[in-house]
Enzyme design. Sequence first.
Site, PDB file in Angstrom:
ATOM      1  N   GLY A 183       5.763 -45.158 -50.912  1.00  0.00           N
ATOM      2  CA  GLY A 183       6.087 -45.259 -49.490  1.00  0.00           C
ATOM      3  C   GLY A 183       7.575 -45.477 -49.292  1.00  0.00           C
ATOM      4  O   GLY A 183       8.175 -46.361 -49.909  1.00  0.00           O
ATOM      5  N   ASN A 189      12.028 -42.671 -36.441  1.00  0.00           N
ATOM      6  CA  ASN A 189      12.106 -43.574 -37.595  1.00  0.00           C
ATOM      7  C   ASN A 189      13.433 -44.330 -37.642  1.00  0.00           C
ATOM      8  O   ASN A 189      13.554 -45.356 -38.304  1.00  0.00           O
ATOM      9  CB  ASN A 189      12.007 -42.795 -38.920  1.00  0.00           C
ATOM     10  CG  ASN A 189      10.728 -42.000 -39.070  1.00  0.00           C
ATOM     11  OD1 ASN A 189      10.735 -40.935 -39.646  1.00  0.00           O
ATOM     12  ND2 ASN A 189       9.629 -42.515 -38.542  1.00  0.00           N
ATOM     13  N   LYS A 235      11.705 -38.053 -46.835  1.00  0.00           N
ATOM     14  CA  LYS A 235      12.039 -39.480 -46.838  1.00  0.00           C
ATOM     15  C   LYS A 235      12.373 -39.959 -48.245  1.00  0.00           C
ATOM     16  O   LYS A 235      13.338 -40.694 -48.451  1.00  0.00           O
ATOM     17  CB  LYS A 235      10.862 -40.302 -46.304  1.00  0.00           C
ATOM     18  CG  LYS A 235      10.725 -40.265 -44.811  1.00  0.00           C
ATOM     19  CD  LYS A 235       9.693 -41.274 -44.322  1.00  0.00           C
ATOM     20  CE  LYS A 235       9.631 -41.220 -42.803  1.00  0.00           C
ATOM     21  NZ  LYS A 235       8.627 -42.142 -42.254  1.00  0.00           N
ATOM     22  N   ASP A 258      -6.378 -45.228 -46.550  1.00  0.00           N
ATOM     23  CA  ASP A 258      -6.934 -44.330 -47.553  1.00  0.00           C
ATOM     24  C   ASP A 258      -6.038 -44.277 -48.794  1.00  0.00           C
ATOM     25  O   ASP A 258      -6.507 -44.392 -49.925  1.00  0.00           O
ATOM     26  CB  ASP A 258      -7.084 -42.936 -46.929  1.00  0.00           C
ATOM     27  CG  ASP A 258      -7.856 -42.004 -47.836  1.00  0.00           C
ATOM     28  OD1 ASP A 258      -8.941 -42.409 -48.296  1.00  0.00           O
ATOM     29  OD2 ASP A 258      -7.366 -40.895 -48.098  1.00  0.00           O
ATOM     30  N   CYS A 297     -22.182 -47.480 -21.934  1.00  0.00           N
ATOM     31  CA  CYS A 297     -22.410 -47.716 -20.503  1.00  0.00           C
ATOM     32  C   CYS A 297     -21.277 -48.544 -19.902  1.00  0.00           C
ATOM     33  O   CYS A 297     -20.952 -48.404 -18.725  1.00  0.00           O
ATOM     34  CB  CYS A 297     -23.771 -48.366 -20.262  1.00  0.00           C
ATOM     35  SG  CYS A 297     -24.024 -49.874 -21.176  1.00  0.00           S
TER      36      CYS A 297
END
Length: 605
Positions: free
Chosen positions: A22, A54, A70, A118, A171
């Site tokens: 990351g 970013n 990145k 994930d 509902c």
Amino acid sequence: MVGTSAEGARRACRESKVLAVGAGGIGCELLKTLVLSGFEDITLIDMDTIEISNLNRQFLFRKKHVGQSKAEMAREAALKIAPNAKINAFHGNVKGEKFDVDFFKSFDVVLNGLDNLDARRHVNRMTLAAGVPLVESGTAGYNGQVTVHRKGETECFECQPKPVPKQYPVCTIRNTPDKPIHCIVWSKDLLFPGLFGEPTQASQENGAGEENGAGGEEKDLEISTRQPGQSARDYGATVLGEVYHDAIARLASLEDMWKERDPPKPLDSSLITAGLGKVAKASSAGGPRGAAGESASHVLGLTNSHAVWTVEESVAVFVLTIEILLEHHAAKIGMLGFDKDFDLSVDFVAAASNLRSFCYGIPQQSKFDVKGLAGNIIHAIATTNAIISGLIVLEAQKVLLKQFSDVMTTFVQHNPTRGRLLQRIPPQKPNPKCYVCSKAMVRLEIDVKKMTLGQLVDEVLCKSLAFKHPTVLVGPTMHFESGNDLEDDEVLHYGKQRKKILADLPGGPIAHNALVQVEDYSQDMSVEILVQHKVFEDEGSAEFFAVHGEVKGREEGEEGGGDEEGGDSDDDDLCVVVAEGEGAKRNDAEEGEGERESKKQKTLM
Ligand SMILES: [Zn+2]
């Protein structure tokens, strides 16, 4: 660090091979802190390219980098800080084939700065398979946490239940909202797609035969189509009248529904007239309208997104947004859905939900707040990312120096307890009931006479249990294989298998009490699943299976706030919280309780 010479720590940094996953909000901070701490061998993976949004806090990037990788740009920036460091950058998905178990084995420690669940689950499995320690992190606004995971010694990332998406009773959304979020969900998932897009799966499901104990309900939005020759503005006004006057009046007349609560009030025609007057005034003032990026609120001069619009202003935004969409975005009509980055859709949902709130006597919200609630957004805080990144490096140093008794789980809290911003607790032991690290059995309730093998693979194994390339066996019979190394005839065979109903599978049906072995060589995972047949009443609902782990939540009374989990997000500016629509701070103990009791739980962590 207790009892460590500074030289030892420096050497550990210098000589260790580190994988950082990351290069976004946390990743930029982390890479900077790593090189400044003396780490010299760093590998970086990120699949994203840089976006303009970013730049406010992913400070390794500049405007000229927009559109570029990145990982690669972060590498360039870090090399300016530490020219002698060896930094490998990969622009790719960490789930990609080349990042296999052997790849993970080549590192001394793995550091996660990821924004989607994930990928985090996948890295958890890869580090378990490779036997490499993992330092995990997450932030959500002012909250964040850093945890250390070591195979067999501490809990893994998936030992504790993770939040499941919040769902609201149908509902309530359709007929009896009592909170702003109910009106926002209605505007975003029913009205907006009803007017401009394909109705979402959720809205179709919402219409599918829900029983309502209140004794009657409004089934569908009754909105007329635009007449030939009708101006876009006139059509917008017609829709407004149908939705906020006619439909509300019809609903209010269902007496049984309002025995316990106040009925909604149709929107008064004087308010509608006043709102339309604002539209006329804004357009007679001239100026371009609906040009690229221009929204109704902008045309109307409502530029402060933190202000709550008056009812007349919401009427004006509602009608003008319809006009702009029909006149200037005609090609997209029929395909639009709510998108937090498409300002017209945010304007529409803000106006539509506030008008509905007004009818129901619910407090109205600013556009900024509506956007946050509609996108389940918690805005990222640069400072939290910086604190978390510092903590990741501190924990990584302890791991590399093998000072395992000093390793801590750290929570960064918005509301400090006893004046402490950071709360630290020792890592938990592995959960013996975790199917990921303790090989515990999973109990799965499904309708074996309806579910196909393809649904089992896609919805249960891949989506819910986070497998990448699952293989499905019952006894000696191989029902399904996936992966990139299959022969063409195998692909064909398993394609046919996918369409078969579980109970009809030849050579070992997946029926009640069947024991299914699921293996994934790419993650070095193997799980036994005990299948139990169950008929799910709610036809067409998303809830057509239930996974029961015996994964237990944390003990009552144990503190562990701030463990927010990011969900899938295409933009790591914004941390999408999977569980809470209203951004409330959660508590691990409560989450655990809720999951244990939930009959409809889909995600097992
Ligand atoms: Zn585990």
